[in-house]
Scaffold this active site. Structure first.
Site, PDB file in Angstrom:
ATOM      1  N   GLU A 146       5.923   2.033  -7.238  1.00 32.44           N
ATOM      2  CA  GLU A 146       4.917   1.101  -6.713  1.00 32.44           C
ATOM      3  C   GLU A 146       3.533   1.742  -6.655  1.00 32.44           C
ATOM      4  O   GLU A 146       2.913   1.793  -5.583  1.00 32.44           O
ATOM      5  CB  GLU A 146       5.321   0.657  -5.299  1.00 32.44           C
ATOM      6  CG  GLU A 146       6.690   0.033  -5.203  1.00 32.44           C
ATOM      7  CD  GLU A 146       7.158  -0.152  -3.752  1.00 32.44           C
ATOM      8  OE1 GLU A 146       6.551   0.437  -2.831  1.00 32.44           O
ATOM      9  OE2 GLU A 146       8.120  -0.880  -3.555  1.00 32.44           O
ATOM     10  N   ARG A 203     -14.102   2.178   2.321  1.00 31.03           N
ATOM     11  CA  ARG A 203     -13.349   3.439   2.284  1.00 31.03           C
ATOM     12  C   ARG A 203     -14.087   4.629   2.911  1.00 31.03           C
ATOM     13  O   ARG A 203     -13.466   5.384   3.656  1.00 31.03           O
ATOM     14  CB  ARG A 203     -12.897   3.767   0.850  1.00 31.03           C
ATOM     15  CG  ARG A 203     -11.962   2.684   0.262  1.00 31.03           C
ATOM     16  CD  ARG A 203     -11.242   3.136  -1.007  1.00 31.03           C
ATOM     17  NE  ARG A 203     -10.314   4.195  -0.701  1.00 31.03           N
ATOM     18  CZ  ARG A 203     -10.540   5.474  -0.880  1.00 31.03           C
ATOM     19  NH1 ARG A 203     -11.646   5.881  -1.438  1.00 31.03           N
ATOM     20  NH2 ARG A 203      -9.653   6.356  -0.524  1.00 31.03           N
ATOM     21  N   CYS A 217     -25.863  -3.433   9.941  1.00 28.95           N
ATOM     22  CA  CYS A 217     -26.319  -2.865  11.202  1.00 28.95           C
ATOM     23  C   CYS A 217     -25.183  -2.165  11.939  1.00 28.95           C
ATOM     24  O   CYS A 217     -24.638  -2.676  12.921  1.00 28.95           O
ATOM     25  CB  CYS A 217     -26.948  -3.960  12.058  1.00 28.95           C
ATOM     26  SG  CYS A 217     -28.369  -4.656  11.218  1.00 28.95           S
TER      27      CYS A 217
END
Ligand code: PLP
Length: 439
Positions: free
Chosen positions: A293, A332, A364
């Site tokens: 996978e 990320r 922000c």
């Protein structure tokens, strides 16, 4: 040349080759044969850009490494679920690993047959199970005993049978970022190894279920083969014990998780050939179909995020490159402290001076950054940059925080490119809201 007097050169950091088809040609970054500026002119910035040749290469390298086993690669759709990406991989023969009905529908819509689809995840609902049962999927990867009961009830009520594998948590440390480590006892995933035989016996006693396999997945961005080896050895023990207890184990699902290079100067993660050697030496002789996978490994380096510089801000402690993409487009760096290489679209002279800077977006939040303390050349407003290795866990994790519409996705193949998800308009974004009748 004389020996004395000369200053020793700085030790050069070992450079690794990150395999992808985003390269400079005549001073301009291209995706395969298409200049990035051509795409930027057509779709505006920011946008994600995927390379077909890179996707295919990564799939083929992994598939070739595993050719010595009877196997099926089920791409983990959560890494990148665009229809065009699924279809590109499906055309190469890939199956899919899905974690929701939405992902299952995406896979089916892209033409992947149900018999090549595995369904993982700790929180499958009855409706999702019913849909997957009717789709005739290859395997339900079961993560708890209560889930077994609900699947048994759902299958029986439909008069169908669910092929199942039980996800076993081998309690190994994958030595990766805490937020993507899944195979430790304290993680929510799978059933404890010590309980596995009992849970399998329970599964075998329930109607509507057919035990056919074992499943594990210990985490993501794993760059050391030892955790895999330790987990595979436990799986070996388990398969033998299960067969001795009378279960027919025909499928061994070893999950995904193999890491990719993000940093040019870091040590390269192990090649899929070495990963395959570990499999051969641990579970290779068990006589089963192996399911894999991979997510990140297939799409990670096949995508970039292209962005435009808005302002160059000279700060007191360091400089800031303020660009038009942000944490809502690529989370990320914020979420996993991830490093993404950044390249100017216009190739710079090797001698161009570099400055220490943060690359930040307009959102922000202090946590809104794409890179921190990075040495980069000083660019000017409207210059374009590419944030590399953004093809996995990039677009799929994006959101519209700060009312920033999702950004488009583009796919390149040779000299062609196509918009594979258009940029929504602000009207479309706002019109998702509905006023109650009292306002
Ligand atoms: C996320 C996930 C994967 C894919 O992980 P990668 O690190 O992207 O290879 C595979 N299997 C399961 C069950 C997952 O949750």
């Amino acid at each position: 040349m004389g020996a004395g007097g000369q200053k020793a050169p700085l030790p050069s950091k070992p450079k690794i080759i990150i395999m992808h088809h985003f390269t400079y040609k005549a001073g301009a970054l291209h995706a395969e044969d298409v200049p990035i500026t051509t795409i930027a002119d057509a779709v505006g910035t920011p946008f994600y850009c995927y390379s077909t040749a890179t996707l295919e290469r990564h799939y083929n390298v992994f598939n070739d490494a595993l050719a010595r086993f009877d196997h099926l690669i089920c791409f983990a759709l959560k890494a990148n679920s665009n229809q065009a990406v699924i279809k590109t991989l499906g055309n190469l023969g890939a199956g899919m690993d899905v974690v929701s009905e939405g992902e299952l529908r995406r896979a089916l819509m892209a033409g992947v047959p149900g018999e090549k689809i595995c369904f993982s995840g700790v929180g499958k609902t009855r409706d999702e199970m019913a849909y997957a049962l009717k789709s005739g999927i290859l395997s339900f990867n079961i993560e708890s005993e209560p889930e077994l009961t609900v699947l048994s009830e759902t299958a029986t009520s439909l008069g169908l049978t669910a092929n199942i594998a039980i996800r076993v948590n081998p309690d190994v440390d994958a030595k990766t970022h805490a937020k993507i480590s899944t195979g430790k006892a304290e993680n929510k995933f799978g059933v404890p190894f010590k309980d596995a035989l009992r849970v399998y016996a329970h599964a075998a006693s329930l109607p509507g279920l057919k035990v056919h396999g074992v499943h594990m997945h210990i985490g993501s961005q794993i760059t050391d083969l030892t955790p895999f080896k330790n987990a595979f050895l436990l799986m070996r023990e388990l398969v033998i014990a299960l067969r001795n207890a009378g279960h027919s184990i025909t499928h061994i699902d070893l999950g995904g998780g193999l890491g990719i290079p993000y940093e040019e100067t870091a040590e390269a993660p192990p090649h899929p050939d070495l990963y395959a050697d570990i499999i051969e030496n641990t579970v290779g002789d068990l006589g089963a179909t192996f399911i894999f996978e991979p997510g990140r490994l297939i799409t990670g380096n096949a995508g970039i995020l292209v962005s435009k510089l808005l302002y160059y801000k000279e700060g007191e402690a360091k400089d800031f490159m303020i660009v038009d993409t942000a944490m809502n487009d690529l989370i990320r760096p914020t979420l996993y402290d991830a490093y993404h290489q950044i390249l100017p679209i216009a190739e710079q002279q090797a001698s161009a001076p570099k400055y220490l800077m943060d690359v930040v977006g307009p959102v922000c939040e202090t946590g809104d950054f794409l890179a921190e303390n990075r040495e980069l050349p000083r660019l000017a407003p409207d210059d374009l940059i590419a944030i590399l290795s953004a093809g996995a866990y990039g677009a799929v994790q994006s959101c519209t925080y700060n009312s920033r519409p999702l950004i488009p996705e583009v796919m390149v193949k040779g000299e062609e490119f196509a918009i594979i998800r258009p940029r929504p308009t602000l009207e479309e974004l706002i019109n998702l809201d509905k006023l109650p009748n009292w306002l």
